[in-house]
Design a protein around this motif. Structure first.
Motif, PDB file in Angstrom:
ATOM      1  N   PRO A  32     -11.929  -2.617  -6.437  1.00 15.82           N
ATOM      2  CA  PRO A  32     -10.354  -2.363  -5.960  1.00 15.82           C
ATOM      3  C   PRO A  32     -10.144  -3.286  -4.598  1.00 15.82           C
ATOM      4  O   PRO A  32     -10.949  -3.457  -3.995  1.00 15.82           O
ATOM      5  CB  PRO A  32     -10.123  -0.969  -5.832  1.00 15.82           C
ATOM      6  N   ASP A  74      -1.745  -2.401 -10.436  1.00  8.63           N
ATOM      7  CA  ASP A  74      -1.132  -3.202  -9.386  1.00  8.63           C
ATOM      8  C   ASP A  74      -1.288  -4.738  -9.881  1.00  8.63           C
ATOM      9  O   ASP A  74      -2.161  -5.333 -10.070  1.00  8.63           O
ATOM     10  CB  ASP A  74      -2.283  -3.179  -8.179  1.00  8.63           C
ATOM     11  N   PHE A 116      -5.819   4.100 -11.964  1.00  7.65           N
ATOM     12  CA  PHE A 116      -5.361   3.055 -11.090  1.00  7.65           C
ATOM     13  C   PHE A 116      -6.161   1.662 -11.095  1.00  7.65           C
ATOM     14  O   PHE A 116      -7.484   1.649 -11.259  1.00  7.65           O
ATOM     15  CB  PHE A 116      -5.614   3.443  -9.616  1.00  7.65           C
ATOM     16  N   ILE A 127       1.668   2.075  -3.528  1.00 10.05           N
ATOM     17  CA  ILE A 127       0.664   2.864  -4.086  1.00 10.05           C
ATOM     18  C   ILE A 127       0.301   4.081  -3.672  1.00 10.05           C
ATOM     19  O   ILE A 127       0.047   5.196  -4.574  1.00 10.05           O
ATOM     20  CB  ILE A 127      -0.738   1.964  -4.054  1.00 10.05           C
ATOM     21  N   HIS A 184       0.792   7.707  -5.756  1.00 16.96           N
ATOM     22  CA  HIS A 184      -0.190   8.576  -6.201  1.00 16.96           C
ATOM     23  C   HIS A 184       0.274   9.953  -5.642  1.00 16.96           C
ATOM     24  O   HIS A 184       0.120  10.899  -6.379  1.00 16.96           O
ATOM     25  CB  HIS A 184      -1.494   8.084  -5.298  1.00 16.96           C
ATOM     26  N   GLU A 237      -6.315  -2.938 -10.976  1.00 16.26           N
ATOM     27  CA  GLU A 237      -5.454  -4.345 -10.503  1.00 16.26           C
ATOM     28  C   GLU A 237      -5.551  -5.321 -11.720  1.00 16.26           C
ATOM     29  O   GLU A 237      -6.525  -5.275 -12.389  1.00 16.26           O
ATOM     30  CB  GLU A 237      -6.227  -4.953  -9.188  1.00 16.26           C
ATOM     31  N   MET A 282       0.603  -1.150  -0.024  1.00 16.79           N
ATOM     32  CA  MET A 282      -0.044   0.025   0.135  1.00 16.79           C
ATOM     33  C   MET A 282       0.795   1.262  -0.123  1.00 16.79           C
ATOM     34  O   MET A 282       0.477   2.448  -0.471  1.00 16.79           O
ATOM     35  CB  MET A 282      -1.126   0.124   1.242  1.00 16.79           C
ATOM     36  N   CYS A 308     -10.306   5.189 -10.460  1.00 15.21           N
ATOM     37  CA  CYS A 308     -10.203   3.908  -9.889  1.00 15.21           C
ATOM     38  C   CYS A 308     -11.132   2.711 -10.859  1.00 15.21           C
ATOM     39  O   CYS A 308     -12.281   2.898 -10.936  1.00 15.21           O
ATOM     40  CB  CYS A 308     -10.650   3.508  -8.563  1.00 15.21           C
ATOM     41  N   THR A 319      -6.930   1.152  -1.790  1.00 16.88           N
ATOM     42  CA  THR A 319      -6.496   1.938  -2.851  1.00 16.88           C
ATOM     43  C   THR A 319      -7.584   2.879  -3.018  1.00 16.88           C
ATOM     44  O   THR A 319      -7.356   4.087  -3.339  1.00 16.88           O
ATOM     45  CB  THR A 319      -6.571   1.048  -4.310  1.00 16.88           C
TER      46      THR A 319
END
Length: 608
Positions: free
Chosen positions: A315, A389, A358, A293, A297, A360, A290, A311, A319
Motif C-alpha cells: 500500500p 483506492d 482496503f 481514506i 475508515h 489500491e 488521505m 490491507c 493507508t
C-alpha cells in the motif's frame, strides 16, 4: 534538454502552493531522508502532508504567540472534530504530567459570532480554525496525525486566516469581543516567514503588498463583508466554491466524459456514469486523498463496529498506518496475490471477521492489480466492506465501482494535474450492501472541510482531465516499450506488462488505457542512480502531474523500512516515473539520454 530545477525549489517552479519539491539527484533524496542540513535548509516547500507549508508555519506561530507559551507548538485543523481527534491521539502517547498542557483553541470569524446571534447567515465563507496547542517536544506525535489523516488546513486557507487573525476578525470562540470593538493588535512574536511566503498569491486572492505587511486595523465601523470583499476579492463568495464543488462531484460521478467549462458542467443533469444510478449525491469531497481514506475508515468503524481491517497489496504508506493506528488493527497481505486470497478465505471460513478490505487499483509502485471480482465475492459471502483506492488507475481508464462499496481517490493527482492543489473524494456505491448504513453515518459525521479557494482551483484544473489522460496513456505506452526493450532494464512495473493484467483488463473501460505511472529497476544500483540523475525531467514526490515527474520511490516512502519493502518485492533502487503531457518523441529522447548514462555506470549490466 530540460534543465533541472534547483534543489528545494517548488515543483512546478514559481508556484506558491506547489504540491511537490525538487529533489533532483539520488544523493539529494538520501540527504532529505537523513535530514541533512544542505537539503533541508534549501527546501522552500514540500509535499503538503509531509512538509508544513511556510504560510501554515507563520499562522501557527502567530496563534502560539497569542494563545500559548514560548514552549508550545500548534497544529491547525479546519474544525473541532479533527482537532479533538488529534488531541486524543496525542494524549494517548503523553505522560500524565504533560497532558494538562494540551488544549484546543477554536477560532471563529467575528461576523459569524454576530450573525449567529441574530439568526442570519454570513455573506462570506467561514474561515474558522481549531488549533491544538501542546508542548513543542511532542510535535513528532502530532505530525503523525497531520500526515496520516490528511485533515490539516491547506496553505491557501492559512494565508486567508492569518490576515483575518492579524486584523482582528478571527477571534477565540466565546470571547467577549463585539463587532464594534477595535480588533486586537497583532502579535509581536516570530515573523520570519510572514513577508516572503505570503507575497505570491495567484489568481483568486490578490491583496496588495501593503495589505500583506500591514498591522493597522480596518477603519472603525467598517462592515466585515465589505472588508473581506475589498481585501480578498469577490471570488470568495460561498456560491463560487459551491458551484466548483458541484462541478467536481459531477465529473467524479462520471456523468461527464468530455472536457467542459464550469457553466456547461452546471447545466448537465447527472444520469449515471460509472454505474447505473450514480450521481453527484454519492460523491463526498475531502481536503486530501488521505483524508478520504481516513474518514471512510472512521465511518466504517462507526457503522459496523470495532473490527480489524484487511490491507491487501503493497500500500501507499499512510493507508497502512491509518489502519494500524486508528482502530483495532489490520491483517496485512503485501503481495496482492491469489495465494494470499486463498489464505484470507481460510481465515474467513474459520470464522474470523473483518470490517473492510482496503486495496489500491493498481498498486503503487509495483502497479499490480488485485482480483477485485473474487474479493467482492468473498466480501458478499463473509460480510465485509471493500474500499478501493483508484488514484493511480483513475476512473477514465478503469471502472472499479461495481466491485467496491466505497471508491476513494486523491484528486491531487491526474484529476488536477497542475500540482498546485490538494483534494480527495469518496464515492459510495448506491447498490452496495452497506450503502444505506454508510450514507446514514456520513450524513451525521461528514464535514465539508474543503477550502473554498482549493475547490475553485481544482475545478478549473480538472476541466480538461479527459483529454489529458488520453494523451498520457499513449505517451506512457510508448516510453515503457522503449524501456522494456533495453538490456539495462531488469523489470518494468506497468499494468500492461504485469502478470495481473487480466484483473486490470476486467475493469478497464472500453476506451481506457493503462495509465501514466510505471516503475523501473536495473541490473545494478549504480545504473539506477546514473539513470535517475541524468533523466532530464522534474524530480520530486507525487504523481499524476501534467509534466513528467520522477523519484526513487522506495527511498522516499520507505527509507526507514527498506528491508521490509524489499521483502515484498519493492527494490530499494526502484525508480518511479509519472508521465506528463510532453511530446512522446521528446520524452523518449530524454529516456535514451538517461539509459546511455546508465550504460556507462561502473556496475552496469555489461560488468555483471
Amino acid at each position: 534538454m530540460h534543465e533541472q530545477l534547483s534543489l528545494g525549489s517548488s515543483v512546478p517552479p514559481d508556484t506558491p502552493h506547489a504540491v511537490s519539491v525538487s529533489l533532483p539527484t539520488w544523493r539529494a533524496n538520501v540527504g532529505y531522508e537523513e535530514g541533512e542540513a544542505w537539503v533541508i535548509d534549501s527546501m522552500t516547500t514540500g509535499y503538503p502532508r509531509f512538509f508544513v507549508h511556510k504560510s501554515i508555519q507563520a499562522l501557527a506561530e502567530e496563534i502560539v504567540c497569542r494563545f500559548g507559551t514560548p514552549e508550545d507548538s500548534a497544529t491547525l485543523f479546519p474544525s473541532p472534530k479533527p482537532a479533538t481527534r488529534c488531541r486524543e491521539f496525542l494524549l494517548s502517547k503523553l505522560p500524565p504530567v504533560d497532558a494538562e498542557r494540551v488544549r484546543v483553541v477554536n477560532l471563529v470569524m467575528q461576523s459569524v459570532q454576530t450573525s449567529n446571534r441574530n439568526g442570519s447567515q454570513p455573506a462570506t465563507i467561514d474561515s474558522s480554525l481549531s488549533c491544538v496547542l501542546y508542548p513543542k517536544e511532542y510535535s513528532n506525535i502530532t505530525k503523525q496525525v497531520w500526515q496520516h489523516s490528511g485533515d490539516g488546513i491547506s496553505s491557501r486557507r492559512s494565508e486567508f486566516s492569518l490576515k483575518l487573525l492579524k486584523d482582528g476578525y478571527l477571534v477565540e470562540e466565546g470571547s467577549a469581543q463585539q463587532e464594534d470593538t477595535q480588533p486586537q493588535r497583532p502579535c509581536k512574536g516570530p515573523r520570519r516567514y510572514q513577508k516572503g511566503s505570503l507575497s505570491n498569491i495567484q489568481a483568486i486572492v490578490t491583496p496588495s503588498k501593503k495589505d500583506l505587511g500591514s498591522s493597522e486595523p480596518p477603519s472603525e465601523g467598517r462592515e466585515f463583508d465589505q472588508y473581506v470583499e475589498e481585501r480578498f476579492g469577490r471570488n470568495l463568495d460561498p456560491s463560487m466554491a459551491n458551484n466548483a464543488k458541484l462541478a467536481v462531484r459531477r465529473r467524479i460521478a462520471g456523468s461527464l466524459t468530455a472536457n467542459g467549462e464550469l457553466s456547461e458542467t452546471l447545466r448537465t443533469v447527472s444520469s449515471g456514469g460509472r454505474i447505473a444510478g450514480l450521481t453527484e449525491d454519492h460523491v463526498l469531497l475531502f481536503p486530501t486523498g488521505m483524508s478520504s481514506i481516513f474518514n471512510t475508515h472512521q465511518c466504517l468503524l462507526a457503522t459496523r463496529g470495532q473490527l480489524r481491517s484487511i490491507c491487501f497489496g503493497f500500500p501507499y504508506i499512510d493507508t497502512l498506518k491509518i489502519l494500524q493506528k486508528w482502530g483495532p488493527g489490520v491483517q496485512f497481505y503485501g503481495h496482492a496475490s491469489s495465494e494470499e486470497l486463498d489464505e484470507l478465505e481460510k481465515r474467513l471460513e474459520s470464522g474470523e471477521r473483518f470490517l473492510a478490505l482496503f486495496t489500491e487499483f493498481p498498486g503503487n509502485p509495483l502497479l499490480k492489480s488485485p482480483d477485485l471480482e473474487r474479493i467482492y465475492q468473498l466480501a458478499a459471502k463473509y460480510d465485509f466492506a471493500v474500499v478501493v483506492d483508484e488514484s493511480v488507475g483513475n476512473f477514465i481508464n478503469v471502472n472499479v465501482l461495481p466491485y467496491a462499496d466505497v471508491v476513494v481517490s486523491s484528486l491531487t493527482k491526474i484529476f488536477s494535474g497542475d500540482s498546485n492543489v490538494m483534494g480527495g473524494s469518496a464515492v459510495l456505491n448506491p447498490h452496495g450492501r452497506y450503502y444505506e448504513s454508510l450514507m446514514a453515518t456520513f450524513k451525521k459525521e461528514y464535514e465539508d472541510n474543503y477550502w473554498a479557494e482549493d475547490a475553485i482551483f481544482l475545478e478549473r484544473n480538472s476541466r480538461d482531465f479527459v483529454s489529458r489522460i488520453e494523451r498520457i496513456n499513449a505517451a506512457t505506452e510508448s516510453v515503457t516499450e522503449q524501456l522494456n526493450a533495453s538490456p539495462l532494464v531488469k523489470a518494468i512495473y506497468y499494468p500492461k506488462y504485469s502478470e495481473t493484467r487480466p484483473f486490470y483488463d476486467k475493469c478497464k473501460n472500453e476506451n481506457g488505457g493503462y495509465g501514466g505511472l510505471f516503475s523501473v529497476t536495473f541490473h545494478s544500483s549504480a545504473a539506477a542512480v546514473a539513470f535517475f540523475d541524468e533523466l532530464n525531467v522534474m524530480k520530486g514526490p507525487s504523481l499524476g502531474t501534467n509534466f513528467t515527474l520522477s523519484c526513487p520511490y522506495t527511498l522516499l516512502a520507505h527509507y526507514g523500512e527498506l528491508e521490509w519493502a524489499n521483502s515484498l518485492g519493492v527494490a530499494s533502487d526502484l525508480v518511479r516515473i509519472s508521465i506528463g503531457l510532453e511530446d512522446s518523441a521528446d520524452l523518449k529522447s530524454r529516456i535514451q539520454h538517461a539509459l546511455d548514462a546508465a550504460e556507462k555506470a561502473p556496475q552496469n549490466l555489461a560488468s555483471q
